[in-house]
Design an enzyme around this catalytic site. Structure first.
Site, PDB file in Angstrom:
ATOM      1  N   ASP A  13       0.790  -1.324   0.396  1.00 38.80           N
ATOM      2  CA  ASP A  13      -0.350   0.185   0.099  1.00 38.80           C
ATOM      3  C   ASP A  13       1.116   1.512  -0.267  1.00 38.80           C
ATOM      4  OD1 ASP A  13      -2.994  -2.079   0.190  1.00 38.80           O
ATOM      5  OD2 ASP A  13      -2.102  -1.858   2.593  1.00 38.80           O
ATOM      6  N   LYS A  16       1.951   2.373  -5.257  1.00 38.05           N
ATOM      7  CA  LYS A  16       2.891   2.197  -6.008  1.00 38.05           C
ATOM      8  C   LYS A  16       1.955   2.205  -7.226  1.00 38.05           C
ATOM      9  CE  LYS A  16       2.245  -2.192  -4.807  1.00 38.05           C
ATOM     10  NZ  LYS A  16       2.292  -1.617  -3.214  1.00 38.05           N
ATOM     11  N   LYS A  18       0.178   4.825  -8.523  1.00 37.99           N
ATOM     12  CA  LYS A  18       0.027   6.344  -9.135  1.00 37.99           C
ATOM     13  C   LYS A  18       1.669   6.287  -9.550  1.00 37.99           C
ATOM     14  CE  LYS A  18       1.625  11.026  -7.750  1.00 37.99           C
ATOM     15  NZ  LYS A  18       0.523  11.950  -6.843  1.00 37.99           N
ATOM     16  N   GLY A  40      -3.835  -4.374  -5.550  1.00 32.11           N
ATOM     17  CA  GLY A  40      -5.115  -3.292  -5.383  1.00 32.11           C
ATOM     18  C   GLY A  40      -4.615  -2.897  -5.885  1.00 32.11           C
ATOM     19  N   HIS A  41      -4.479  -2.052  -7.190  1.00 33.65           N
ATOM     20  CA  HIS A  41      -4.077  -0.336  -7.918  1.00 33.65           C
ATOM     21  C   HIS A  41      -4.846   0.396  -8.180  1.00 33.65           C
ATOM     22  CE1 HIS A  41       0.229  -3.433  -8.339  1.00 33.65           C
ATOM     23  NE2 HIS A  41      -0.599  -2.085  -6.990  1.00 33.65           N
ATOM     24  N   THR A 129      -5.971 -11.330   2.529  1.00 34.83           N
ATOM     25  CA  THR A 129      -6.982 -10.519   2.241  1.00 34.83           C
ATOM     26  C   THR A 129      -7.926 -11.717   1.670  1.00 34.83           C
ATOM     27  OG1 THR A 129      -5.650 -11.243  -0.366  1.00 34.83           O
ATOM     28  CG2 THR A 129      -5.050  -9.357   1.330  1.00 34.83           C
ATOM     29  N   GLN A 223       2.477  -5.818  -3.347  1.00 33.21           N
ATOM     30  CA  GLN A 223       3.026  -6.233  -1.950  1.00 33.21           C
ATOM     31  C   GLN A 223       4.093  -5.285  -1.197  1.00 33.21           C
ATOM     32  OE1 GLN A 223       1.537  -9.822  -3.492  1.00 33.21           O
ATOM     33  NE2 GLN A 223       0.168  -8.587  -3.851  1.00 33.21           N
ATOM     34  N   THR A 238       3.182 -12.523   2.901  1.00 33.69           N
ATOM     35  CA  THR A 238       2.368 -13.117   1.571  1.00 33.69           C
ATOM     36  C   THR A 238       2.865 -14.447   1.986  1.00 33.69           C
ATOM     37  OG1 THR A 238       0.736 -12.572  -0.377  1.00 33.69           O
ATOM     38  CG2 THR A 238       3.157 -12.088  -0.011  1.00 33.69           C
ATOM     39  N   GLY A 307     -10.217  -3.269   1.819  1.00 30.47           N
ATOM     40  CA  GLY A 307     -11.334  -1.816   2.890  1.00 30.47           C
ATOM     41  C   GLY A 307     -11.310  -1.900   3.959  1.00 30.47           C
ATOM     42  N   LYS A 336       3.237  10.678  -0.611  1.00 33.18           N
ATOM     43  CA  LYS A 336       2.450  10.821   0.939  1.00 33.18           C
ATOM     44  C   LYS A 336       2.712  12.083   2.132  1.00 33.18           C
ATOM     45  CE  LYS A 336      -1.927   8.384   0.894  1.00 33.18           C
ATOM     46  NZ  LYS A 336      -2.814   6.650   1.625  1.00 33.18           N
TER      47      LYS A 336
END
Ligand code: IMP
Length: 429
Positions: A13, A16, A18, A40-41, A129, A223, A238, A307, A336
């Site tokens: 998370d 990646k 962007k 999830g990209h 997940t 990941q 994972t 989520g 960020k």
């Protein structure tokens, strides 16, 4: 020619999607090499936000070939949903996407096993997940997995029966869960045969032809390094190798083909799922801290795939140093930064103390890591707004100082700095 591996170097998370989207226009090929629908990209198509699970983020660009490599695991139902969503948005996926015929298929029994094992583990659960990733990679290593190329094999039916005998024994007798029907498995395989097999290809051959022709290739990780099955916080990881080296095995290319390894990390740290997180400040289970809450709220820290609320904490330079070493990172992309705007002070973890002893690297044992106390360097925060800044010279002095310390402690230069969610919110250094 630039062949770049772009990977997350924390616990996933890192933003990646962007960064890959920004690098993509310079690329001819974007290739995924590990993971599957656990990733999830987030991308924006028109005014719609979409999450891609399997398909490389380059798919939206007209002149880019997207490849899904042999190191990935593919869920036919989810991948077909992604294809349909892109087709509905007018994207000619059949022209732009090829899937390795060696890809392992995630079947309904993998998801059932993933869920049942987590329930059986109770408090000790990994917090997966739930997408069947671990059981699918297990079958791959145990040499009973079903690959895309196997869909027309003569012995497919016998292999399904044999796998079902084994998994249903595990599900029913061992885990007390419901058995999976053959019909459910056959439905998944029929869908894969109809919709995915036409896109199957010899991915190493395609890559080598592109490399020979001097094309630019982007290897897109999923990941993060701390979730790597060998180098991460085992067993809270994972089931694939997420490190840069996995790009080679997961696509079938040699090390001499890679020019750069871009390590992507947030200006703070987040984690979803269980497992040690030394600099953790805040989580949904009752750990409270004003700075951690600020990161969670301002950073909108919820998992793109599930989520789930993410756990938040200070930037851990020990983690990033480790990642720089194991991946051969040649530059950092920090995301960020703007989330830290408004904090009075900002901390950087520069070492750990374990039972009174100073450690400079990450212990291999998750229990030992969970007992580590971070050694912090405290820096001044800033009240100015960095949101959307595109010129690094305009950053507040305190933010510049933080970046300088990150570079010094982690031993890698910052090459990109993201200051907001939009494509334009970026500084190139
Ligand atoms: P799995 O990959 O579903 O087996 O989950 C194993 C661990 O990796 C769990 O802690 C998940 O939360 C974490 N994980 C898997 N994929 C991602 C991701 O894309 N981002 C962040 N964490 C992930």
């Amino acid at each position: 020619m630039t062949n770049t591996i772009a990977i997350g170097i924390q616990w996933g998370d890192e933003g990646k999607g962007k960064i890959v989207d920004l690098l993509a226009p310079k690329m001819d090929v974007v290739a995924r090499f590990q993971g599957g629908p656990n990733a999830g990209h987030t991308l924006v198509i028109g005014d719609q936000k979409t999450v891609l699970n399997h398909i490389p983020s380059g798919i939206l660009h007209a002149n880019i070939l997207s490849l899904i490599g042999n190191g990935t695991v593919v869920d036919p139902f989810r991948l077909v949903e992604e294809l349909d969503m892109l087709i509905a948005a007018g994207i000619p996926v059949a022209e732009r996407l090829r899937i390795s015929d060696r890809c392992q298929l995630i079947l309904p029994y993998h998801r059932a096993l993933d869920a049942a094992r987590e329930v059986a583990k109770g408090e000790a659960k990994i917090g997966t997940t739930g997408r069947g990733i671990g059981p699918c990679y297990e079958d791959k290593t145990a040499r009973r997995g079903i690959r895309l190329v196997d869909l027309n094999a003569d012995d497919l039916d016998a292999r399904i029966d044999e796998n079902l005998r084994y998994v249903n024994f595990m599900l029913v007798e061992f885990l007390g869960a419901e058995a999976v029907s053959k019909a459910a498995v056959v439905e998944a395989l029929d869908l894969a045969r109809e919709r995915l097999l036409p896109l199957a290809a010899d991915v190493p051959l395609i890559l080598h032809e592109n490399i020979k022709a001097g094309k630019n290739i982007l290897y897109e990780g999923a990941q993060g390094s701390m979730l790597d099955v060998d180098h991460g916080t085992y067993p809270f990881v994972t089931s694939s190798n997420t490190v840069a080296g996995a790009a080679l095995a997961g696509l079938g290319v040699g090390p001499e083909q890679v020019d750069e390894v871009l390590g992507i990390c947030k200006a703070y740290t987040t984690r979803v799922g269980s497992g040690p997180f030394p600099t953790e400040l805040y989580n949904a289970d009752g750990m409270e801290d004003a700075s951690g809450q600020h990161m969670a709220e301002k950073g909108q820290e919820f998992g793109a795939t599930t989520g789930r609320p993410r756990r938040t904490g200070w930037f851990d330079a020990v983690v990033v140093q480790h990642a720089v070493r194991i991946n051969g990172v040649t530059g950092l992309a920090i995301t960020k930064l703007d989330v830290l705007d408004g904090l009075e002070e900002v901390k950087l973890c520069v070492g750990y103390e374990h039972h009174g002893r100073r450690l400079q690297s990450i212990p291999a044992c998750a229990k030992a890591l969970s007992e580590c106390v971070p050694v912090y360097e405290t820096l001044a925060g800033w009240s100015e707004n960095t949101f959307g800044l595109t010129d690094v010279n305009k950053l507040p002095e305190a933010a510049k100082k933080l970046l300088q310390r990150i570079e010094e402690v982690c031993g890698s230069p910052v090459k990109m700095l993201s200051t907001g969610p939009d494509r334009d919110h970026i500084c190139h250094l």
